[in-house]
Write an enzyme that holds these catalytic residues in place. Structure first.
Site, short mmCIF file in Angstrom:
data_model
loop_
_atom_site.label_atom_id
_atom_site.label_comp_id
_atom_site.label_asym_id
_atom_site.label_seq_id
_atom_site.Cartn_x
_atom_site.Cartn_y
_atom_site.Cartn_z
N GLY A 73 1.75 10.68 10.56
CA GLY A 73 0.92 9.67 9.88
C GLY A 73 -0.11 9.11 10.83
N GLY A 74 -0.66 7.96 10.48
CA GLY A 74 -1.67 7.36 11.35
C GLY A 74 -2.43 6.25 10.66
N SER A 106 3.13 10.24 5.60
CA SER A 106 2.23 9.10 5.54
C SER A 106 0.78 9.55 5.29
CB SER A 106 2.34 8.28 6.83
OG SER A 106 1.69 7.04 6.72
N ALA A 128 6.84 10.46 2.14
CA ALA A 128 6.98 9.17 2.82
C ALA A 128 5.61 8.58 3.16
CB ALA A 128 7.83 9.31 4.07
N PRO A 131 2.52 2.60 2.54
CA PRO A 131 1.66 1.97 3.55
C PRO A 131 2.42 0.96 4.39
CG PRO A 131 1.24 1.02 1.38
CD PRO A 131 2.17 2.19 1.17
N LYS A 145 -0.27 -5.54 -2.80
CA LYS A 145 -1.67 -5.14 -2.98
C LYS A 145 -1.97 -3.84 -2.25
CE LYS A 145 -3.86 -9.65 -3.78
NZ LYS A 145 -4.82 -10.64 -3.26
#
Length: 434
Positions: A73-74, A106, A128, A131, A145
């Site tokens: 992810g990142g 992610s 997965a 956020p 949100k």
């Protein structure tokens, strides 16, 4: 008439003779595919690398750009930049989650979903994509949100590519993950390929809809051209690692401190400044907690105070505790790849304590030590009056040297004196017993 006909025939035959090899070579030229590898955290460096690679693939008129992807992810901003580049590409982009054991988690899920063709290698997984806050804490409302925004974004991407939008939304909301076989079965990806040749064979003949129109792929037996990441990207990617950024910051503090305590050394100051600039570059892509940074600075101050204040080691202990706690707090993120390793923090804290305490102690002692050379070294030294000394003239011997001398009080020959001041080649003295 016959001559004209023969001349035209000769021109036609010559033209065919000379152009045939060229036409043959153009017709039989192998199609080319550009392949890049993106492994690790998705950050501004990888976003720029992918963007440049898409432009390169377009310039060389490649059949496809293949991104071999393996990421935990990142950063959201970097991911969105990559997705925009892929969607706007004139060359079909294939995201290939590879090799076996790799993952697209992610931010990697969004990138894979955005690809014109999504492919996975056996033994890989995807999912997965919930956020997480990077650099700030979110309350329940802000978290909801962010989740809704990410869910709508990935759903839109999946629908535009004709993929399973329900699964994509669940990957964000429920953090679900799936294997390559389940992904193919549930219309998450388009193909499973064990290697690059199988991938090229599997996508050959497919018609892909790009931002610039439909394009039928001819990838069977295509020439593979690898676009390796250059030295600049490698360096920027390296210093974007939290552990490397942390070490650069501490080296920067060491260098500037050494320069301040030893003015004119130059080299430590230059190296320290460069290290701090590189560290600050990394900090812009990392979730920096400034409370942690402040604790580290306080720890350094405590080490310096240890030299001047007798605390029997309490300030040193406080400095070590402050640096360790500050280091643990420095990067605030639930993602493990954006956190500092304890195997880095503990040695750095101990080395910092030793460096600052010993270095500053030596520098402070040198600063307080009385000069032993030059005219300043004469002040406070004892000597003997070789003649009577008045307020205008006289002679003394100090440190084995004869000096012209004067005194506010009359000093008799043979009396012991102490040097009070030096003015050129004349010293001011007084009696030892005064």
């Amino acid at each position: 008439m016959n001559r004209k006909f023969m001349a035209l025939s000769l021109i036609f035959i010559s033209t065919v003779f000379f152009l045939s090899p060229l036409l043959y070579s153009v017709e039989n030229k192998k199609p080319e595919v550009l392949v890049i590898t993106v492994s690790g955290v998705i950050n501004p460096v990888s976003a720029e690398y992918i963007g440049k690679s898409i432009k390169k693939a377009s310039e060389m008129n490649a059949e496809v750009l293949i991104i071999e992807l393996d990421t935990p992810g990142g950063l959201d901003t970097s991911m969105r930049s990559i997705v925009k580049d892929i969607i706007g590409s004139s060359v079909p982009v294939v995201v290939y989650v590879s090799p076996s054991g790799a993952r697209a988690a992610s931010a990697g899920v969004f990138i894979t979903m955005a690809a014109h063709i999504a492919v996975m290698s056996p033994g890989t997984n995807i999912g997965a994509a919930h956020p997480v806050a990077v650099g700030e804490k979110m309350d329940k409302v802000m978290t909801e949100k962010a989740t809704n925004d990410a869910a709508a974004y990935i759903k839109s991407i999946a629908e535009s590519r004709g993929r399973n939008a329900k699964w994509a939304e669940d990957a964000v909301r429920k953090s679900i993950s799936t294997t390559e076989t389940e992904a193919l079965k549930n219309n998450i990806i388009d193909l499973i390929a064990r290697d690059m040749n199988a991938l090229l064979s599997g996508i050959d003949g497919r018609t892909i809809k790009t931002a610039y129109g439909d394009r039928k792929l001819k990838t069977q037996g295509a020439k593979i051209i690898r676009h390796e990441i250059d030295l600049r990207y490698k360096i920027l990617n390296l210093i974007s690692d939290p552990n490397v950024a942390y070490i650069l910051m501490m080296l920067g503090f060491y260098g500037l401190f050494f320069e301040l305590t030893n003015p004119g050394a130059i080299f430590p100051g230059v190296i320290g400044g460069i290290c701090l600039i590189l560290a600050f570059y990394s900090f812009q892509t990392l979730p920096v907690n400034y409370a942690g940074l402040l604790l580290i600075i306080i720890g350094l101050i405590l080490f310096i105070l240890e030299v001047k204040i007798v605390s029997y080691g309490m300030l040193t202990i406080g400095g070590i505790v402050s640096i360790v706690l500050g280091s643990l707090m420095l990067f605030e993120s639930p993602m493990p790849f954006l956190k500092l390793s304890l195997s880095i923090i503990i040695p750095v804290a101990i080395v910092t304590a030793i460096f600052f305490v010993l270095t500053f102690r030596l520098a402070y002692k040198a600063y307080k030590r009385k000069p032993v050379t030059g005219t300043e070294g004469l002040i406070g030294m004892e000597g003997i009056a070789k003649t009577d000394i008045t307020n205008t003239e006289g002679m003394v011997i100090v440190h084995g040297e004869y000096w012209s001398a004067y005194s506010d009080d009359v000093i008799q020959r043979g009396e012991r004196v102490i040097v009070e001041d030096v003015s050129g080649l004349k010293v001011k003295v007084r009696k030892v017993n005064k």
